[in-house]
Design an enzyme around this catalytic site. Sequence first.
Site, PDB file in Angstrom:
ATOM      1  CE  LYS A 279      -3.107  -2.305   3.239  1.00  6.91           C
ATOM      2  NZ  LYS A 279      -3.584  -2.240   4.647  1.00  6.91           N
TER       3      LYS A 279
ATOM      4  CD  GLU B  39       8.048  -0.325  -2.685  1.00  5.12           C
ATOM      5  OE1 GLU B  39       7.319   0.532  -2.144  1.00  5.12           O
ATOM      6  OE2 GLU B  39       8.155  -1.478  -2.249  1.00  5.12           O
TER       7      GLU B  39
ATOM      8  CG  ASP C 187      14.391  -0.518   5.571  1.00  6.07           C
ATOM      9  OD1 ASP C 187      15.570  -0.234   5.797  1.00  6.07           O
ATOM     10  OD2 ASP C 187      13.602  -0.793   6.481  1.00  6.07           O
TER      11      ASP C 187
ATOM     12  CG  ASP D  31       2.383   1.025   7.358  1.00  6.57           C
ATOM     13  OD1 ASP D  31       3.293   0.886   6.494  1.00  6.57           O
ATOM     14  OD2 ASP D  31       1.981   0.094   8.069  1.00  6.57           O
TER      15      ASP D  31
HETATM   16  C1  PRP Z   1       7.320  -1.203   3.128  1.00  8.80           C
HETATM   17  C2  PRP Z   1       7.598  -0.157   2.064  1.00  8.80           C
HETATM   18  C3  PRP Z   1       8.320  -0.940   1.002  1.00  8.80           C
HETATM   19  C4  PRP Z   1       9.099  -1.977   1.802  1.00  8.80           C
HETATM   20  C5  PRP Z   1      10.528  -1.554   1.935  1.00  8.80           C
HETATM   21  O1  PRP Z   1       6.184  -1.939   2.729  1.00  8.80           O
HETATM   22  O2  PRP Z   1       6.390   0.386   1.570  1.00  8.80           O
HETATM   23  O3  PRP Z   1       7.405  -1.579   0.141  1.00  8.80           O
HETATM   24  O4  PRP Z   1       8.480  -2.022   3.104  1.00  8.80           O
HETATM   25  O5  PRP Z   1      11.238  -2.433   2.768  1.00  8.80           O
HETATM   26  P1  PRP Z   1      12.374  -3.418   2.275  1.00  8.80           P
HETATM   27  O6  PRP Z   1      13.239  -2.688   1.284  1.00  8.80           O
HETATM   28  O7  PRP Z   1      13.104  -3.735   3.533  1.00  8.80           O
HETATM   29  O8  PRP Z   1      11.736  -4.631   1.676  1.00  8.80           O
HETATM   30  P2  PRP Z   1       5.381  -2.884   3.748  1.00  8.80           P
HETATM   31  O9  PRP Z   1       5.885  -4.280   3.613  1.00  8.80           O
HETATM   32  O10 PRP Z   1       5.417  -2.250   5.100  1.00  8.80           O
HETATM   33  O11 PRP Z   1       3.892  -2.872   3.178  1.00  8.80           O
HETATM   34  P3  PRP Z   1       3.001  -1.567   2.933  1.00  8.80           P
HETATM   35  O12 PRP Z   1       3.548  -0.893   1.711  1.00  8.80           O
HETATM   36  O13 PRP Z   1       1.638  -2.096   2.714  1.00  8.80           O
HETATM   37  O14 PRP Z   1       3.111  -0.701   4.162  1.00  8.80           O
HETATM   38 MG    MG Z   2       4.254  -0.925   5.790  1.00 11.89          MG
HETATM   39 MN    MN Z   3       5.338  -1.228   0.716  1.00 14.25          MN
END
Ligand code: PRP
Ligand code: MG
Ligand code: MN
Length: 178
Positions: free
Chosen positions: A42, A98, A102, A158
């Site tokens: 999301k 994106e 992270d 979030d």
């Molecule tokens: C978060 C963010 C990225 C991802 C980055 O998504 O929106 O998509 O984490 O992290 P990474 O590089 O360590 O994989 P999340 O999984 O929290 O889902 P969301 O977008 O629904 O909040």
């Molecule tokens: Mg998230």
């Molecule tokens: Mn995400």
Amino acid sequence: MYNDVKEVLLSEEQIADKVLELAQLISEDFAGKPLMVIGVLKGANVFVADLIRKISIPLELDFMAISSYGTSTQSSGIVKILKDLDKDIKGLHVLVVEDIIDTGLTLSYLTENLRSRGAAAIEICTLLDKPERRKAHIDVKYKGFNIPDEFVVGYGIDYAEKYRHLPFVGILKEEAYQ
Ligand code: PRP
Ligand code: MG
Ligand code: MN
């Protein structure tokens, strides 16, 4: 709500300026190519909505819903596809959008998955990047800002499903997630 924010890292105006700059680059680079923008739900919802409205060439928009974090502040490394694309991307020039990179584990999984579907090209656009935290190498063509390793929320991002609607990117107070 704003009381949980320790500091505004990126203001609405800073974000809007960067969105315009990225959209102009994308419009030049993808001119004449069949562009498919894929927002990663999301988190990328807010960014992709602003970005596409500044892109001046034809495009199609689709979404994938991916989740790796759940309600934790740490990446689990386990990536789930919660919603897949509606159509085939064979031969299309794909731009994955994106909100933040992270560890890179989400995009590493996603780009690998998309590559197997025969897209002509796959590029990545992220608003935020935390390079210090990277576990998987990701080639990012369009990047908004490098940010420090702080827990940020807002503009789609979030913590435990909260704060996505904040119009800026802020650093969350420790009390808010402890
Ligand atoms: C978060 C963010 C990225 C991802 C980055 O998504 O929106 O998509 O984490 O992290 P990474 O590089 O360590 O994989 P999340 O999984 O929290 O889902 P969301 O977008 O629904 O909040
Ligand atoms: Mg998230
Ligand atoms: Mn995400």
